[in-house]
Scaffold this active site. Structure first.
Site, PDB file in Angstrom:
ATOM      1  N   GLY A 204      37.364   4.848  66.148  1.00  0.00           N
ATOM      2  CA  GLY A 204      39.241   4.461  65.610  1.00  0.00           C
ATOM      3  C   GLY A 204      39.840   3.354  65.823  1.00  0.00           C
ATOM      4  O   GLY A 204      38.887   2.447  64.449  1.00  0.00           O
TER       5      GLY A 204
ATOM      6  N   SER B 253      37.017   7.437  72.134  1.00  0.00           N
ATOM      7  CA  SER B 253      36.929   6.805  73.760  1.00  0.00           C
ATOM      8  C   SER B 253      38.073   6.383  73.813  1.00  0.00           C
ATOM      9  O   SER B 253      38.161   4.847  73.339  1.00  0.00           O
ATOM     10  CB  SER B 253      35.340   6.835  73.280  1.00  0.00           C
TER      11      SER B 253
ATOM     12  N   ILE C 232      36.063   2.429  75.348  1.00  0.00           N
ATOM     13  CA  ILE C 232      36.012   1.201  74.616  1.00  0.00           C
ATOM     14  C   ILE C 232      37.540   1.630  74.105  1.00  0.00           C
ATOM     15  O   ILE C 232      38.150   2.178  73.143  1.00  0.00           O
ATOM     16  CB  ILE C 232      35.115   2.311  73.327  1.00  0.00           C
TER      17      ILE C 232
ATOM     18  N   VAL D  41      44.717  -7.155  68.053  1.00  0.00           N
ATOM     19  CA  VAL D  41      45.484  -8.026  68.881  1.00  0.00           C
ATOM     20  C   VAL D  41      46.633  -8.510  66.966  1.00  0.00           C
ATOM     21  O   VAL D  41      46.409  -7.828  66.357  1.00  0.00           O
ATOM     22  CB  VAL D  41      45.276  -9.698  68.493  1.00  0.00           C
TER      23      VAL D  41
ATOM     24  N   ALA E  35      47.377 -10.021  59.798  1.00  0.00           N
ATOM     25  CA  ALA E  35      48.422 -10.777  59.268  1.00  0.00           C
ATOM     26  C   ALA E  35      47.454  -9.483  58.142  1.00  0.00           C
ATOM     27  O   ALA E  35      46.117  -9.772  57.694  1.00  0.00           O
ATOM     28  CB  ALA E  35      48.134 -12.442  59.038  1.00  0.00           C
TER      29      ALA E  35
ATOM     30  N   LYS F 276      55.178 -11.476  55.207  1.00  0.00           N
ATOM     31  CA  LYS F 276      54.738 -13.056  55.200  1.00  0.00           C
ATOM     32  C   LYS F 276      54.149 -13.489  53.472  1.00  0.00           C
ATOM     33  O   LYS F 276      53.936 -11.886  53.050  1.00  0.00           O
ATOM     34  CB  LYS F 276      52.664 -12.163  55.291  1.00  0.00           C
TER      35      LYS F 276
ATOM     36  N   LEU G 278      34.313  -3.532  60.858  1.00  0.00           N
ATOM     37  CA  LEU G 278      33.556  -4.716  61.764  1.00  0.00           C
ATOM     38  C   LEU G 278      32.136  -3.933  61.929  1.00  0.00           C
ATOM     39  O   LEU G 278      31.099  -4.674  61.846  1.00  0.00           O
ATOM     40  CB  LEU G 278      33.853  -4.807  62.830  1.00  0.00           C
TER      41      LEU G 278
ATOM     42  N   THR H 154      41.598 -10.921  55.412  1.00  0.00           N
ATOM     43  CA  THR H 154      41.205 -10.299  55.070  1.00  0.00           C
ATOM     44  C   THR H 154      40.326  -9.372  54.883  1.00  0.00           C
ATOM     45  O   THR H 154      39.822  -7.922  54.681  1.00  0.00           O
ATOM     46  CB  THR H 154      39.971 -11.102  53.731  1.00  0.00           C
TER      47      THR H 154
ATOM     48  N   ILE I 274      41.515  -6.009  57.448  1.00  0.00           N
ATOM     49  CA  ILE I 274      42.054  -4.750  56.698  1.00  0.00           C
ATOM     50  C   ILE I 274      41.957  -4.798  54.798  1.00  0.00           C
ATOM     51  O   ILE I 274      41.597  -3.722  54.725  1.00  0.00           O
ATOM     52  CB  ILE I 274      43.698  -5.029  57.128  1.00  0.00           C
TER      53      ILE I 274
END
Length: 516
Positions: A13, A39, A42, A47, A50, A78, A334, A345, A347
């Site tokens: 997720g 889950s 996990i 955080v 930006a 921003k 990731l 960068t 997102i």
């Protein structure tokens, strides 16, 4: 004959998983079932986050109500990123979104600035970009397209938001569309013996979850792409030394700034991301140069408000998967790679990875040519962004710590060297690939801000001094007038899109006089 329905199974997720579900559930309009496994056991890296302006494109494509999103995620606006102490201690500049001034013939403002700033006949380069000036003044407004000749028409912006709240918001949106969320911890991955494709996943409670296409959003561990399919990882730590981060929220303070701040530290840098309800902070650092306790001490000593939690550690390895698409698995977020969040960068890479998947969406046979093209484009994008981030470290006057001495003198990729050499020649920039994320305005602001020595375009000498200096002065005056006409950032949010206000977002009223 009724066509067979196909299933897209998203593993993980968080921001990546729910962004994938949101976009695919909007664009795969018929014949597909979308489900997401996550889950509660996990955690995710959620955080203060930006973004860059492409987040607005994602929201539009995914059918996300952006005002509702701002309210739900405690978001702020921003206009760019301020870099403090990167060139040298005591120096700062802003990498702002959008246009810098305007051109004189085909010559860009930075070419004139390079000629006249050393003579004391031009001001700080930030002065010539509306986003930079507005950021310094803590002002914000939406673009006003009723004034196409004004800098107000070209305001570009992104958001700061709480990434955990963003994922929750997207989850609610997706489940309302019929996306199935499966709660459970994956304990094994079964592959098809004839071709090695992922066949199904087994959960801790014994349930089996299959799929036709699997999207790996399992984070840095890469459960499917790495642990199961064995796709290797290309390590870029010889150029990007930072491998650790500590994140901590703190209480809000005034003013509510419409920009991210990145402050260079002895062995890395510290981020500051203002949200409506708190400030997100973090220290990104090289563990070879800074101990964890020292990094935590530095972070906590440089907060604007009271810390609201203990610093949370994150370990990472800069680089990318050798292939982001392998067999019937596509890695997003990731799981496909990690580039430190210096230019916000992360997102964006989720978004473009998903758009690339849509544009090369597979048939049942998963054509190898489509997969190869996906991987080629992904590889280019990661390397392109990598080079831009490395430039922040390489181009600096700092030599006060071992970390900065290494960065200043390190060998960099040939692709970056070629770009820096061309800039040094005459501050020229040429787009080599339409997929490049950072264009001329970004490179100019960062390389000038970092203090790179470069010559101006010789064509500048065709323009008489009084005309060129007047041109820069006019840009400065118009930009200052526009910024002063913009409302205060905090007041704008409170009036239009705070977590408690009735959302009414309109462009600014009143016409501005344009003198350029």
């Amino acid at each position: 004959m009724i066509a067979k329905r196909r299933t897209v199974t998203i593993v993980g997720g968080g921001t990546a998983g729910w962004m994938a579900a949101a976009l695919l559930s909007r664009l795969l309009v018929d014949g597909y079932d979308i489900r997401l496994i996550e889950s509660d056991e996990i955690g995710t890296i959620g955080v203060g986050e930006a973004t860059i302006p492409s987040i607005r494109t994602f929201c539009g494509l995914a059918g996300v109500d952006q005002v509702a999103m701002i309210r739900a995620t405690q978001a702020t606006f921003k206009l760019g990123i301020e870099f403090v102490d990167w060139r040298d201690r005591g120096h700062s500049y802003i990498h702002g979104f959008g246009k810098i001034g305007q051109d004189l013939m085909w010559l860009h403002p930075h070419q004139f600035w390079l000629k006249y700033a050393p003579r004391g006949q031009a001001k700080h380069f930030d002065t010539y970009a509306l986003n930079c000036v507005a950021a310094r003044m803590n002002r914000f407004a939406l673009p006003d397209t009723r004034q196409p000749e004004s800098p107000m028409a070209g305001i570009d912006y992104a958001y700061h938001f709480d990434a955990s709240l963003f994922a929750q918001f997207l989850r609610t949106t997706c489940e309302a569309r019929g996306v199935e969320r499966i709660e459970g911890r994956i304990v094994s991955v079964e592959q098809r013996p004839e071709n090695g494709f992922v066949d199904h996943l087994t959960l801790a409670d014994g349930r089996s979850v299959g799929g036709d296409l699997f999207i790996d959003c399992s984070g840095m561990r890469g459960l499917l792409i790495g642990q199961t399919l064995g796709v290797g990882y290309e390590d870029w730590s010889r150029w990007l030394l930072c491998d650790s981060a500590l994140a901590v929220p703190c209480g809000s303070v005034a003013p509510l700034t419409p920009y991210t701040r990145s402050t260079a530290r002895d062995g890395g840098w510290q981020w500051r991301i203002p949200l409506q309800h708190r400030i997100g902070n973090g220290h990104v650092y090289s563990s070879a140069h800074v101990g964890d306790q020292a990094a935590a001490d530095t972070l906590l000593a440089n907060l604007d408000g009271k810390p609201l939690a203990d610093p949370r550690p994150v370990r990472f390895r800069p680089g990318k998967r050798e292939r982001a698409w392998e067999k019937n698995v596509v890695a997003i977020g990731l799981a496909s790679g990690f580039l430190e969040p210096l230019e916000s960068t992360s997102i964006h890479l989720i978004h473009t990875g998903l758009l690339r998947l849509i544009s090369l969406f597979p048939r049942d046979d998963f054509d190898a040519r489509d997969i190869a093209e996906y991987n080629r484009q992904t590889d280019f994008e990661y390397r392109d962004i990598r080079d831009f981030i490395i430039a922040h470290y390489k181009v600096t006057d700092r030599e006060d710590t071992d970390f900065w001495r290494y960065c200043k003198t390190m060998e960099v990729p040939d692709s970056l060297n070629e770009r820096l050499d061309l800039f040094a020649s005459s501050a020229r920039f040429f787009v080599r690939n339409k997929a490049e994320l950072f264009r001329e305005e970004s490179w100019v602001q960062v390389l000038l801000g970092q203090g790179m020595a470069m010559r101006y375009d010789p064509m500048v000498d065709m323009i008489p001094d009084d005309q060129a200096i007047g041109f820069l002065s006019d840009i400065e005056a118009v930009v200052a007038d526009c910024a002063r006409a913009m409302p205060d950032h905090a007041a704008y949010i409170q009036r239009n899109c705070s977590a408690t206000a009735t959302p009414v977002m309109r462009p600014p009223t009143g016409r501005l006089t344009v003198r350029v």
